[in-house]
Write a protein that holds these residues in place. Structure first.
Motif, PDB file in Angstrom:
ATOM      1  N   UNK A   1       0.841  -1.202   0.000  1.00  0.00           N
ATOM      2  CA  UNK A   1       0.000   0.000   0.000  1.00  0.00           C
ATOM      3  C   UNK A   1       0.873   1.248   0.000  1.00  0.00           C
ATOM      4  N   UNK A   2       1.888   1.267   0.855  1.00  0.00           N
ATOM      5  CA  UNK A   2       2.790   2.420   0.912  1.00  0.00           C
ATOM      6  C   UNK A   2       3.518   2.607  -0.412  1.00  0.00           C
ATOM      7  N   UNK A   3       3.904   1.504  -1.038  1.00  0.00           N
ATOM      8  CA  UNK A   3       4.589   1.589  -2.333  1.00  0.00           C
ATOM      9  C   UNK A   3       3.653   2.146  -3.405  1.00  0.00           C
ATOM     10  N   UNK A   4       2.402   1.704  -3.385  1.00  0.00           N
ATOM     11  CA  UNK A   4       1.420   2.197  -4.356  1.00  0.00           C
ATOM     12  C   UNK A   4       1.181   3.698  -4.157  1.00  0.00           C
ATOM     13  N   UNK A   5       1.053   4.111  -2.924  1.00  0.00           N
ATOM     14  CA  UNK A   5       0.844   5.528  -2.630  1.00  0.00           C
ATOM     15  C   UNK A   5       2.067   6.339  -3.028  1.00  0.00           C
ATOM     16  N   UNK A   6       3.252   5.816  -2.774  1.00  0.00           N
ATOM     17  CA  UNK A   6       4.490   6.517  -3.162  1.00  0.00           C
ATOM     18  C   UNK A   6       4.563   6.703  -4.671  1.00  0.00           C
ATOM     19  N   UNK A   7       4.156   5.684  -5.427  1.00  0.00           N
ATOM     20  CA  UNK A   7       4.131   5.816  -6.896  1.00  0.00           C
ATOM     21  C   UNK A   7       3.165   6.920  -7.318  1.00  0.00           C
TER      22      UNK A   7
END
Length: 147
Positions: free
Chosen positions: A23-29
């Motif tokens: 989730x954090x990776x998706x938000x960072x993208x």
């Protein structure tokens, strides 16, 4: 698990440190994408609307394909048709149709035509969701480059 069947994964080591947070990776993208084109947002109403649709897709996973498809619709309207939009943004016919298939044809809970599929609906797979997000992000970035 997030709404719409999208599973978020957090992997931790023995000490409890986070090794992977999808989730954090998706938000960072998503944040990286916004940072890359935000200077152009003030100049283009169309670009702002593309971002609004993408933001709604992230915020409303149950209707994700509805909002992602809005991007395709807006690009087509802006350029005066599908072919013109695809030519201007160098979008392949396969990619354009892939989003259409996911949003309109597949019996997906997140799709635009759920009422047509009252039986046998399914949740989009992680691969389908990632594919649609990737395509739409590429299209928004391509549009932002030429505005």
């Amino acid at each position: 698990m997030a709404l719409g069947g999208q599973a978020d994964v957090v992997a931790r080591d023995a000490a409890g440190n986070i090794l992977h947070d999808s989730r954090a990776e998706r938000i960072a993208r998503d944040v990286d994408l916004l940072d890359a084109v935000s200077p152009k947002l003030a100049c283009s109403t169309v670009l702002r609307r593309l971002f609004e649709s993408y933001s709604r897709s992230v915020a409303n996973p149950t209707d994700e394909f509805v909002y992602l498809y809005e991007v395709r619709d807006r690009l087509s309207a802006h350029y005066g048709g599908e072919q013109a939009a695809r030519n201007a943004l160098q979008i392949t016919k396969n990619d354009w149709q892939r989003l259409g298939l996911l949003a309109n044809v597949e019996p997906l809970v997140q799709g635009r035509h759920r009422g047509k599929h009252s039986r046998g609906q399914r949740v989009a797979t992680r691969a389908e969701l990632e594919d649609a997000r990737r395509l739409v992000c590429e299209w928004i970035i391509a549009f932002a480059r030429i505005v």
